[in-house]
Enzyme design. Sequence first.
Site, PDB file in Angstrom:
ATOM      1  N   TYR A 147      -8.180   1.576  11.406  1.00  0.00           N
ATOM      2  CA  TYR A 147      -7.276   2.638  10.879  1.00  0.00           C
ATOM      3  C   TYR A 147      -7.660   4.213  11.470  1.00  0.00           C
ATOM      4  CZ  TYR A 147      -3.734   5.261   8.432  1.00  0.00           C
ATOM      5  OH  TYR A 147      -2.721   6.288   7.920  1.00  0.00           O
TER       6      TYR A 147
ATOM      7  N   SER B  18      -3.805  11.457  10.058  1.00  0.00           N
ATOM      8  CA  SER B  18      -4.350  11.249   8.713  1.00  0.00           C
ATOM      9  C   SER B  18      -5.477  11.770   8.551  1.00  0.00           C
ATOM     10  CB  SER B  18      -4.581   9.547   8.634  1.00  0.00           C
ATOM     11  OG  SER B  18      -4.938   9.330   7.286  1.00  0.00           O
TER      12      SER B  18
HETATM   13  N1  LIG Z   1       1.055   7.012   2.737  1.00  0.00           N
HETATM   14  C1  LIG Z   1      -0.026   7.656   2.941  1.00  0.00           C
HETATM   15  O1  LIG Z   1      -0.796   7.753   2.040  1.00  0.00           O
HETATM   16  C2  LIG Z   1      -0.183   7.959   4.415  1.00  0.00           C
HETATM   17  C3  LIG Z   1      -1.598   8.904   4.722  1.00  0.00           C
HETATM   18  C4  LIG Z   1      -1.895   9.270   5.946  1.00  0.00           C
HETATM   19  C5  LIG Z   1      -1.087   8.850   6.948  1.00  0.00           C
HETATM   20  N2  LIG Z   1      -0.008   8.230   6.988  1.00  0.00           N
HETATM   21  C6  LIG Z   1       0.582   7.721   7.934  1.00  0.00           C
HETATM   22  O2  LIG Z   1       2.132   8.084   7.756  1.00  0.00           O
HETATM   23  C7  LIG Z   1       3.014   7.346   8.585  1.00  0.00           C
HETATM   24  C8  LIG Z   1       4.257   7.134   7.438  1.00  0.00           C
HETATM   25  O3  LIG Z   1       3.494   6.061   6.675  1.00  0.00           O
HETATM   26  P1  LIG Z   1       4.202   5.941   5.422  1.00  0.00           P
HETATM   27  O4  LIG Z   1       3.158   6.066   4.432  1.00  0.00           O
HETATM   28  O5  LIG Z   1       5.637   6.575   5.324  1.00  0.00           O
HETATM   29  O6  LIG Z   1       4.255   4.280   5.391  1.00  0.00           O
HETATM   30  P2  LIG Z   1       5.632   3.315   5.537  1.00  0.00           P
HETATM   31  O7  LIG Z   1       5.035   2.008   5.650  1.00  0.00           O
HETATM   32  O8  LIG Z   1       6.585   3.643   4.160  1.00  0.00           O
HETATM   33  O9  LIG Z   1       6.494   3.859   6.804  1.00  0.00           O
HETATM   34  C9  LIG Z   1       5.904   3.226   7.995  1.00  0.00           C
HETATM   35  C10 LIG Z   1       7.142   2.970   8.781  1.00  0.00           C
HETATM   36  O10 LIG Z   1       6.846   2.551  10.273  1.00  0.00           O
HETATM   37  C11 LIG Z   1       7.438   1.487  10.596  1.00  0.00           C
HETATM   38  N3  LIG Z   1       6.958   0.675  11.745  1.00  0.00           N
HETATM   39  C12 LIG Z   1       5.885  -0.022  11.512  1.00  0.00           C
HETATM   40  N4  LIG Z   1       5.311  -0.729  12.708  1.00  0.00           N
HETATM   41  C13 LIG Z   1       6.574  -0.162  13.622  1.00  0.00           C
HETATM   42  C14 LIG Z   1       6.690  -0.230  14.998  1.00  0.00           C
HETATM   43  N5  LIG Z   1       6.040  -1.204  15.775  1.00  0.00           N
HETATM   44  N6  LIG Z   1       7.788   0.360  15.717  1.00  0.00           N
HETATM   45  C15 LIG Z   1       8.673   0.970  14.767  1.00  0.00           C
HETATM   46  N7  LIG Z   1       8.306   1.457  13.458  1.00  0.00           N
HETATM   47  C16 LIG Z   1       7.446   0.847  12.863  1.00  0.00           C
HETATM   48  C17 LIG Z   1       7.689   0.635   9.201  1.00  0.00           C
HETATM   49  O11 LIG Z   1       8.813  -0.196   9.331  1.00  0.00           O
HETATM   50  C18 LIG Z   1       7.957   1.550   8.129  1.00  0.00           C
HETATM   51  O12 LIG Z   1       9.325   1.926   7.996  1.00  0.00           O
HETATM   52  C19 LIG Z   1       2.094   6.377   9.335  1.00  0.00           C
HETATM   53  O13 LIG Z   1       1.756   6.734  10.573  1.00  0.00           O
HETATM   54  C20 LIG Z   1       0.770   6.479   8.330  1.00  0.00           C
HETATM   55  O14 LIG Z   1      -0.273   5.711   8.891  1.00  0.00           O
HETATM   56  C21 LIG Z   1       0.172   7.630   5.782  1.00  0.00           C
END
Ligand SMILES: NC(=O)c1ccc[n+]([C@@H]2O[C@H](COP(=O)([O-])OP(=O)(O)OC[C@H]3O[C@@H](n4cnc5c(N)ncnc54)[C@H](O)[C@@H]3O)[C@@H](O)[C@H]2O)c1
Length: 253
Positions: free
Chosen positions: A157, A144
Amino acid sequence: MSLSFSGRVALVTGGAAGIGRATALAFANEGLQVVVSDVDVDGGEATAALIREAGGDALFVRCDVTRDAEVKVLMERTLGAYGRLDYAFNNAGIEIEKGKLAEGSESEFDAIMGVNVKGVWLCMKHQIPLLLAQGGGAIVNTASVAGLGAAPKMSIYSASKHAVIGLTKSAAVEYAKKKVRVNAVCPAVIDTDMFRRAYEADPKKGEFAAAMHPVGRIGKVEEIATAVLYLCCDNAAFTTGHALAVDGGATAI
Ligand SMILES: NC(=O)c1ccc[n+]([C@@H]2O[C@H](COP(=O)([O-])OP(=O)(O)OC[C@H]3O[C@@H](n4cnc5c(N)ncnc54)[C@H](O)[C@@H]3O)[C@@H](O)[C@H]2O)c1
């Protein structure tokens, strides 16, 4: 530019939603067989169904990335179904903090570190031997922009995503000569459920989120998927140990 993905197999964790789902669909669109994994069975099965409906080949495997035994079985199921693993997108992650560092709890710390750091470490630990046995492959971990600098009210985080970059760089150097490349993608704010949970309750936060990106908007899941596919493809053979910000210019300020 040809992405040269023919006949290859990709694994996506956190594939039930958001960035993971978009990337699983993008891999499938390039003709790869895709293993979709998540703790969310309904969402993960829905992603696999979307791929199959579009003419692709996908398998959903439930796996909690914080559990060593489950991650091991995930790799076994991948090999059992498709006989190989070429690319892994270790993307499962959580964010649950609501306050400044001194307001955090031990349970928040353990939960965030468990999924975001231990989960990525366990996945790489079980993926790398498969890639080595095959003579190479590529891993992309989701960090991130919070892994590149401060993230107020998201300190745990932020620490977890700095750790993802540490794991990424160290593994990249350890396995570079064996043709296993390891990179990280660093999104800024992307329009997913994670973003909506954090910001939708307060519209002002949504405006702030858009304004923090010089391009004037938050990102789209497909824009992260495109970066992941680039980092995996053979044209990126000279790119390893890199943390690629896909952030609308946010870290350039
Ligand atoms: N959305 C943003 O703004 C953003 C920004 C930077 C980084 N990220 C990162 O991107 C990645 C995806 O996030 P997103 O925004 O698509 O979120 P999201 O919540 O839509 O998807 C995350 C997925 O991870 C799964 N998950 C959670 N715990 C788990 C576990 N123990 N085992 C297996 N699966 C698990 C959830 O069920 C979910 O489907 C994450 O690592 C997040 O930190 C997101």
